[in-house]
Design a protein around this motif. Structure first.
Motif, PDB file in Angstrom:
ATOM      1  N   MET A 109      40.012 -39.777   0.354  1.00  0.00           N
ATOM      2  CA  MET A 109      41.434 -39.516   0.120  1.00  0.00           C
ATOM      3  C   MET A 109      41.779 -39.931   1.573  1.00  0.00           C
ATOM      4  O   MET A 109      43.176 -39.185   1.984  1.00  0.00           O
ATOM      5  N   LEU A 110      40.906 -38.463   2.800  1.00  0.00           N
ATOM      6  CA  LEU A 110      41.471 -38.425   3.604  1.00  0.00           C
ATOM      7  C   LEU A 110      40.897 -39.775   4.994  1.00  0.00           C
ATOM      8  O   LEU A 110      40.943 -40.673   4.462  1.00  0.00           O
ATOM      9  N   HIS A 111      41.535 -38.876   5.798  1.00  0.00           N
ATOM     10  CA  HIS A 111      41.677 -40.095   7.106  1.00  0.00           C
ATOM     11  C   HIS A 111      40.053 -40.709   7.355  1.00  0.00           C
ATOM     12  O   HIS A 111      38.815 -40.485   6.450  1.00  0.00           O
ATOM     13  N   ILE A 112      39.948 -42.121   7.905  1.00  0.00           N
ATOM     14  CA  ILE A 112      38.837 -42.903   7.899  1.00  0.00           C
ATOM     15  C   ILE A 112      37.885 -41.605   9.189  1.00  0.00           C
ATOM     16  O   ILE A 112      38.158 -41.219  10.270  1.00  0.00           O
ATOM     17  N   ARG A 154      34.889 -45.143  13.316  1.00  0.00           N
ATOM     18  CA  ARG A 154      36.428 -44.993  14.410  1.00  0.00           C
ATOM     19  C   ARG A 154      36.007 -46.331  14.335  1.00  0.00           C
ATOM     20  O   ARG A 154      37.503 -47.302  14.869  1.00  0.00           O
ATOM     21  N   HIS A 155      35.615 -47.404  14.617  1.00  0.00           N
ATOM     22  CA  HIS A 155      35.001 -48.799  14.667  1.00  0.00           C
ATOM     23  C   HIS A 155      36.187 -50.005  14.014  1.00  0.00           C
ATOM     24  O   HIS A 155      36.413 -50.686  14.483  1.00  0.00           O
ATOM     25  N   ILE A 156      36.326 -49.461  12.497  1.00  0.00           N
ATOM     26  CA  ILE A 156      36.814 -49.700  12.044  1.00  0.00           C
ATOM     27  C   ILE A 156      38.325 -49.519  11.670  1.00  0.00           C
ATOM     28  O   ILE A 156      39.472 -49.963  11.189  1.00  0.00           O
ATOM     29  N   VAL A 157      38.913 -48.444  12.522  1.00  0.00           N
ATOM     30  CA  VAL A 157      40.373 -48.573  12.969  1.00  0.00           C
ATOM     31  C   VAL A 157      41.185 -49.263  13.388  1.00  0.00           C
ATOM     32  O   VAL A 157      40.656 -49.792  14.331  1.00  0.00           O
ATOM     33  N   LYS A 158      42.224 -49.869  12.790  1.00  0.00           N
ATOM     34  CA  LYS A 158      42.763 -50.873  13.543  1.00  0.00           C
ATOM     35  C   LYS A 158      43.902 -50.380  14.733  1.00  0.00           C
ATOM     36  O   LYS A 158      44.851 -49.131  13.959  1.00  0.00           O
ATOM     37  N   SER A 159      44.972 -50.852  15.200  1.00  0.00           N
ATOM     38  CA  SER A 159      45.952 -50.816  15.678  1.00  0.00           C
ATOM     39  C   SER A 159      47.496 -50.948  14.053  1.00  0.00           C
ATOM     40  O   SER A 159      47.930 -51.576  13.796  1.00  0.00           O
ATOM     41  N   GLU A 160      48.213 -49.546  13.876  1.00  0.00           N
ATOM     42  CA  GLU A 160      49.112 -49.715  13.260  1.00  0.00           C
ATOM     43  C   GLU A 160      50.299 -49.068  14.320  1.00  0.00           C
ATOM     44  O   GLU A 160      50.823 -49.130  15.079  1.00  0.00           O
ATOM     45  N   ARG A 161      51.273 -49.397  12.819  1.00  0.00           N
ATOM     46  CA  ARG A 161      52.382 -49.037  14.024  1.00  0.00           C
ATOM     47  C   ARG A 161      52.615 -47.073  14.870  1.00  0.00           C
ATOM     48  O   ARG A 161      53.321 -47.163  15.999  1.00  0.00           O
ATOM     49  N   PHE A 162      51.847 -46.719  14.196  1.00  0.00           N
ATOM     50  CA  PHE A 162      52.123 -45.622  14.791  1.00  0.00           C
ATOM     51  C   PHE A 162      50.426 -44.509  14.875  1.00  0.00           C
ATOM     52  O   PHE A 162      49.973 -44.051  15.428  1.00  0.00           O
TER      53      PHE A 162
END
Length: 375
Positions: free
Chosen positions: A133-136, A141-149
């Motif tokens: 339940m923590l961050h990716i 990190r290759h699966i981290v997408k662009s989000e609002r912040f």
């Protein structure tokens, strides 16, 4: 007695959030028009020249930063946003610790804990571990997408202050797919508050304080600057299948400016809830930046929080009343404001929903045996 009678004259309906536009190319003209409306309202209602000038200068900086970004001058655009954030000192209402933030009403010397929730979806009823339940992780990190912040490749930890906030943010999934874990922070985090609305101005105007006249005016100017930032980061564009999202420009530059200031995160209203009046108590989100110092997997921010294992919402709804006898005091209820959830036409007290019961259950039955995972 109100401090500034002109605040009562502001037409709050002109600035209801989130601000919804149909197409991406309507975002920039929308900001220009909305900020012009704000200056007009301040002048019409009788705000002081100092206050009007401060808002005009802040408006100019925001518009300039967006134009520079569109022109490809990303460095100059970011420098302007950095300067805008530097106008706030590390004090209320802009930058505070979690428990003191006006984003989470109801705090005080006797009760300050803020409960947070983190959700994950699955097709089957499963129990995600605390670490899940923590961050990716950084090694993914290759699966981290662009989000609002957040920008691609830079993990962040997105939390809601209710399971309902998580549910709407995830697109209102079916009960059996919705898994939620409780989270507590140690209050060492410094965050930027982007949950300022006209209602916040109204509340301050009616409050009793011991500030001097100049201190009151400076506080209102800070609130108005935060309101401008909240307003400009609260756009929701309905157009789908976009590779680029204009409404993410300013939030992402603010995120980078916060990291430069060594802040830990940003609080903001969910843009999936149709009104900030419905979001102001149980629709508040917190994004924490996963600071990277060469760790293999997890950021050191994980040393400053506790997280439980997840529980499935559909399974929770199958429990008999005897399993729900424990209760828990939720910070979201320690507020003078109305706690409603739903839509503008159909809304209900949060305390009369299963989400409220779910939130209490998650904390009341949490066996806090959290151990810090390997970073």
């Amino acid at each position: 007695m109100s401090i500034y009678p002109w605040i009562e004259k502001i037409d709050f309906q002109k600035f209801a959030m989130p601000l919804v536009v149909k197409r991406d190319n309507e975002y920039y003209p929308g900001i220009v028009e909305k900020l012009a409306d704000l200056v007009f309202e301040l002048e019409r209602c009788g705000a002081s020249d100092k206050i009007v000038l401060a808002v005009k200068e802040y408006r100019k900086k925001i518009i300039s930063s967006i134009i520079l970004y569109y022109q490809g001058d990303l460095v100059d655009a970011q420098l302007i946003v950095n300067e805008m954030l530097d106008e706030f000192n590390d004090a209320a209402p802009a930058i505070t610790d979690i428990n003191s933030s006006i984003a989470f009403p109801g705090g005080g010397p006797d009760y300050s804990e803020v409960q947070f929730f983190r959700a994950r979806l699955s097709e089957n009823v499963v129990e995600f571990s605390s670490e899940d339940m923590l961050h990716i992780p950084f090694n993914k990190r290759h699966i981290v997408k662009s989000e609002r912040f957040s920008i691609p490749g830079l993990p962040c930890l997105y939390l809601g202050n209710s399971s309902y906030a998580c549910w709407v943010e995830m697109g209102c999934p079916a009960d059996h797919r919705f898994n939620v874990a409780p989270i507590l922070l140690d209050n060492t985090q410094k965050v930027l508050n982007l949950t300022v609305s006209i209602s916040t101005l109204y509340a301050f105007n009616e409050s009793e304080n011991t500030l001097s006249e100049s201190e009151n005016e400076n506080y209102v100017i800070s609130l108005l600057k935060l309101f401008v930032l909240t307003l400009c980061t609260s756009y929701k564009v309905e157009e789908t299948n976009r590779n680029f999202k204009s409404e993410y420009i300013l939030p992402q530059m603010l995120m980078l400016a916060c990291k430069r200031r060594k802040l830990d995160g940003i609080t903001y209203y969910s843009k999936q809830i149709p009104s900030e009046l419905l979001a102001c108590n149980v629709g508040v989100n917190l994004v924490l930046f996963a600071k990277y110092n060469g760790e293999e997997s997890l950021s050191e921010i994980c040393q400053h929080l506790e997280v439980g294992t997840s529980f499935n919402f559909a399974l929770f709804k199958q429990l008999l009343p005897c399993q729900l006898y424990k209760t828990y005091e939720l910070r979201a209820l320690s507020t003078p404001y109305i706690n409603n959830v739903g839509t503008k036409n159909h809304f209900f007290p949060y305390t009369e929903t299963q989400f409220f019961e779910f939130d209490k259950y998650l904390f009341a039955n949490w066996h806090r045996d959290w151990t810090i995972p390997t970073l």
